[in-house]
Design a protein around this motif. Structure first.
Motif, PDB file in Angstrom:
ATOM      1  N   ILE A  76      30.001  46.242  39.554  1.00 24.23           N
ATOM      2  CA  ILE A  76      31.359  46.488  40.012  1.00 24.23           C
ATOM      3  C   ILE A  76      32.279  45.494  39.313  1.00 24.23           C
ATOM      4  N   GLY A  77      33.406  45.977  38.821  1.00 19.50           N
ATOM      5  CA  GLY A  77      34.309  45.044  38.176  1.00 19.50           C
ATOM      6  C   GLY A  77      35.650  45.641  37.852  1.00 19.50           C
ATOM      7  N   SER A  78      36.547  44.773  37.399  1.00 23.11           N
ATOM      8  CA  SER A  78      37.915  45.165  37.106  1.00 23.11           C
ATOM      9  C   SER A  78      38.362  44.533  35.791  1.00 23.11           C
ATOM     10  N   PHE A  79      38.841  45.376  34.905  1.00 18.65           N
ATOM     11  CA  PHE A  79      39.467  44.899  33.667  1.00 18.65           C
ATOM     12  C   PHE A  79      40.595  45.855  33.325  1.00 18.65           C
ATOM     13  N   TYR A  80      41.781  45.309  33.054  1.00 16.81           N
ATOM     14  CA  TYR A  80      42.904  46.170  32.690  1.00 16.81           C
ATOM     15  C   TYR A  80      43.777  45.459  31.665  1.00 16.81           C
ATOM     16  N   LYS A  81      44.412  46.274  30.830  1.00 18.31           N
ATOM     17  CA  LYS A  81      45.277  45.763  29.767  1.00 18.31           C
ATOM     18  C   LYS A  81      46.735  45.852  30.210  1.00 18.31           C
ATOM     19  N   LEU A  82      47.464  44.754  30.087  1.00 20.92           N
ATOM     20  CA  LEU A  82      48.881  44.720  30.452  1.00 20.92           C
ATOM     21  C   LEU A  82      49.726  45.025  29.214  1.00 20.92           C
ATOM     22  N   ILE A  83      49.608  46.272  28.743  1.00 19.92           N
ATOM     23  CA  ILE A  83      50.183  46.636  27.449  1.00 19.92           C
ATOM     24  C   ILE A  83      51.680  46.914  27.522  1.00 19.92           C
ATOM     25  N   ASN A  84      52.186  47.365  28.643  1.00 20.84           N
ATOM     26  CA  ASN A  84      53.619  47.538  28.874  1.00 20.84           C
ATOM     27  C   ASN A  84      53.817  47.644  30.383  1.00 20.84           C
ATOM     28  N   LYS A  85      55.054  47.504  30.842  1.00 20.20           N
ATOM     29  CA  LYS A  85      55.300  47.500  32.292  1.00 20.20           C
ATOM     30  C   LYS A  85      54.247  46.631  32.979  1.00 20.20           C
ATOM     31  N   ALA A  86      54.151  45.388  32.550  1.00 19.45           N
ATOM     32  CA  ALA A  86      53.021  44.536  32.933  1.00 19.45           C
ATOM     33  C   ALA A  86      52.852  44.411  34.434  1.00 19.45           C
ATOM     34  N   GLN A  87      53.926  44.175  35.177  1.00 26.82           N
ATOM     35  CA  GLN A  87      53.778  43.991  36.618  1.00 26.82           C
ATOM     36  C   GLN A  87      53.390  45.285  37.307  1.00 26.82           C
ATOM     37  N   GLN A  88      54.011  46.391  36.920  1.00 27.46           N
ATOM     38  CA  GLN A  88      53.656  47.691  37.511  1.00 27.46           C
ATOM     39  C   GLN A  88      52.212  48.068  37.187  1.00 27.46           C
ATOM     40  N   ARG A  89      51.807  47.744  35.961  1.00 24.92           N
ATOM     41  CA  ARG A  89      50.439  48.060  35.550  1.00 24.92           C
ATOM     42  C   ARG A  89      49.430  47.228  36.342  1.00 24.92           C
ATOM     43  N   LYS A  90      49.737  45.942  36.526  1.00 25.87           N
ATOM     44  CA  LYS A  90      48.851  45.102  37.327  1.00 25.87           C
ATOM     45  C   LYS A  90      48.786  45.599  38.761  1.00 25.87           C
ATOM     46  N   ASN A  91      49.937  45.934  39.355  1.00 30.39           N
ATOM     47  CA  ASN A  91      49.952  46.427  40.731  1.00 30.39           C
ATOM     48  C   ASN A  91      49.057  47.654  40.882  1.00 30.39           C
ATOM     49  N   TYR A  92      49.125  48.537  39.895  1.00 24.72           N
ATOM     50  CA  TYR A  92      48.362  49.784  39.978  1.00 24.72           C
ATOM     51  C   TYR A  92      46.863  49.560  39.795  1.00 24.72           C
ATOM     52  N   TYR A  93      46.495  48.747  38.811  1.00 26.74           N
ATOM     53  CA  TYR A  93      45.088  48.646  38.443  1.00 26.74           C
ATOM     54  C   TYR A  93      44.308  47.569  39.193  1.00 26.74           C
ATOM     55  N   LYS A  94      44.964  46.630  39.814  1.00 24.33           N
ATOM     56  CA  LYS A  94      44.218  45.576  40.488  1.00 24.33           C
ATOM     57  C   LYS A  94      43.336  46.156  41.590  1.00 24.33           C
ATOM     58  N   MET A  95      42.246  45.469  41.850  1.00 20.72           N
ATOM     59  CA  MET A  95      41.314  45.842  42.912  1.00 20.72           C
ATOM     60  C   MET A  95      41.203  44.703  43.909  1.00 20.72           C
ATOM     61  N   TYR A  96      40.769  45.065  45.115  1.00 18.82           N
ATOM     62  CA  TYR A  96      40.564  44.077  46.159  1.00 18.82           C
ATOM     63  C   TYR A  96      39.100  44.029  46.579  1.00 18.82           C
ATOM     64  N   PHE A  97      38.709  42.845  47.044  1.00 18.68           N
ATOM     65  CA  PHE A  97      37.351  42.620  47.541  1.00 18.68           C
ATOM     66  C   PHE A  97      37.431  42.034  48.945  1.00 18.68           C
ATOM     67  N   GLY A  98      36.567  42.524  49.840  1.00 17.65           N
ATOM     68  CA  GLY A  98      36.475  41.978  51.187  1.00 17.65           C
ATOM     69  C   GLY A  98      35.020  41.863  51.607  1.00 17.65           C
ATOM     70  N   LYS A  99      34.724  40.876  52.434  1.00 17.72           N
ATOM     71  CA  LYS A  99      33.350  40.623  52.844  1.00 17.72           C
ATOM     72  C   LYS A  99      33.318  40.298  54.335  1.00 17.72           C
ATOM     73  N   ILE A 100      32.332  40.859  55.054  1.00 20.43           N
ATOM     74  CA  ILE A 100      32.211  40.641  56.492  1.00 20.43           C
ATOM     75  C   ILE A 100      30.849  40.025  56.793  1.00 20.43           C
ATOM     76  N   ASN A 101      30.843  38.767  57.169  1.00 22.75           N
ATOM     77  CA  ASN A 101      29.645  38.101  57.720  1.00 22.75           C
ATOM     78  C   ASN A 101      28.390  38.252  56.874  1.00 22.75           C
ATOM     79  N   GLU A 102      28.531  38.227  55.556  1.00 25.01           N
ATOM     80  CA  GLU A 102      27.365  38.356  54.666  1.00 25.01           C
ATOM     81  C   GLU A 102      26.642  39.697  54.827  1.00 25.01           C
ATOM     82  N   LYS A 103      27.168  40.587  55.650  1.00 22.55           N
ATOM     83  CA  LYS A 103      26.477  41.847  55.936  1.00 22.55           C
ATOM     84  C   LYS A 103      27.099  43.053  55.250  1.00 22.55           C
ATOM     85  N   LEU A 104      28.330  42.898  54.774  1.00 24.94           N
ATOM     86  CA  LEU A 104      29.033  44.039  54.214  1.00 24.94           C
ATOM     87  C   LEU A 104      30.003  43.572  53.138  1.00 24.94           C
TER      88      LEU A 104
END
Length: 282
Positions: free
Chosen positions: A201-229
């Motif tokens: 699992i991973g995230s890589f994106y190019k900020l080739i134009n509209k850098a902030q909008q592109r980052k907002n769109y392509y970024k991913m989030y990670f969450g973890k619950i008690n080492e179980k999930l």
């Protein structure tokens, strides 16, 4: 482009959160403010089909269900599905918005599938676009072939991975995939071996134009619950549709990839095998 989420961990923990993530994905797919910011008002939704892979693992066995539909996920009326009893569960659900020039058909719905040189089954979920022409050339295919026109870029990325992989996901595979990236390589890739499932699992994106909008769109989030999930989700699910889950969501750094594994021949547990941070990958 696409939206998706990934759940991995103890099955009893997954059940508590998957409905919330599914509802956020459906809403994100129907109207995605980040997509409108980046691509314009003509691209508000992820309407070009959806797919889901569910794996339930108990000691000595694994069960799998694969769904694909060409209808928009927000028109399907889908529900949370169960595969019966088990200790661990992996679920990836993906809603697709086709890149310009890519086909829209059942063949193009994620996950893309392939079989490695060693006979391992590979499933690829992808948000972003990779260079289909370069992949076809590398694979020695004729771009005039009807077979080539039926499938999107992600399918040929899956065939490339299958051609390159030996026994494990490693940094060389990631760097190779990044070489073909046009906009983003946000991926969930599962490989079934004789006694183990590996998940990259991973995230890589190019900020080739509209850098902030592109980052907002392509970024991913990670969450973890008690080492179980462990959970990963596309940005729109978390920023706009806010699933009611008691977890701290952290942005995945651009260029970070992680490899997890579950051994289903022995006591099944989710293990983080390795992390790669490719800050200079671009």
């Amino acid at each position: 482009m696409c939206r998706f989420y990934i759940l991995m961990g103890e099955k009893k923990e997954n059940i508590k959160v998957k409905r919330e993530l599914l509802e956020s994905l459906i809403k994100s797919s129907k109207y995605d403010p980040y997509s409108v910011e980046l691509f314009g008002e003509d691209e508000p939704s992820h309407k070009d089909g959806w797919g889901r892979l569910i794996i339930v693992i108990g000691e000595g066995n694994a069960k799998i269900a694969l769904y694909k539909s060409t209808k928009p996920i927000y028109e399907e009326g889908i529900t949370v599905d169960e595969l019966g009893e088990g200790d661990m569960e992996i679920e990836v659900t993906h809603a697709r918005a086709a890149s310009i020039g890519m086909p829209v058909n059942l063949f193009s719905v994620h996950p893309a599938e392939a079989v490695s040189k060693n006979g391992y089954k590979i499933y690829v979920f992808h948000n972003g676009s990779v260079d289909k022409d370069k992949l076809i050339t590398y694979l020695g295919m004729n771009d005039k072939n009807k077979y080539v026109s039926l499938y999107p870029d992600t399918y040929f990325l899956a065939q490339y991975i299958a051609n390159k992989i030996e026994e494990d996901f490693d940094s060389n595979i990631i760097k190779d995939m990044i070489r073909f990236t046009k906009t983003a390589l946000n991926v969930g890739i599962l490989m079934f071996k004789e006694d183990e499932i590996q998940i990259l699992i991973g995230s890589f994106y190019k900020l080739i134009n509209k850098a902030q909008q592109r980052k907002n769109y392509y970024k991913m989030y990670f969450g973890k619950i008690n080492e179980k999930l462990s959970m990963y989700a596309s940005s729109t699910l978390i920023d706009f549709y806010k699933p009611n889950i008691q977890v701290e969501w952290n942005e995945v750094p651009n260029g970070k990839f992680e490899v997890y594994s579950i051994n289903y021949k022995h006591e099944p547990k989710l293990k983080l095998k390795t992390s790669y941070s490719l800050q200079n990958a671009e």
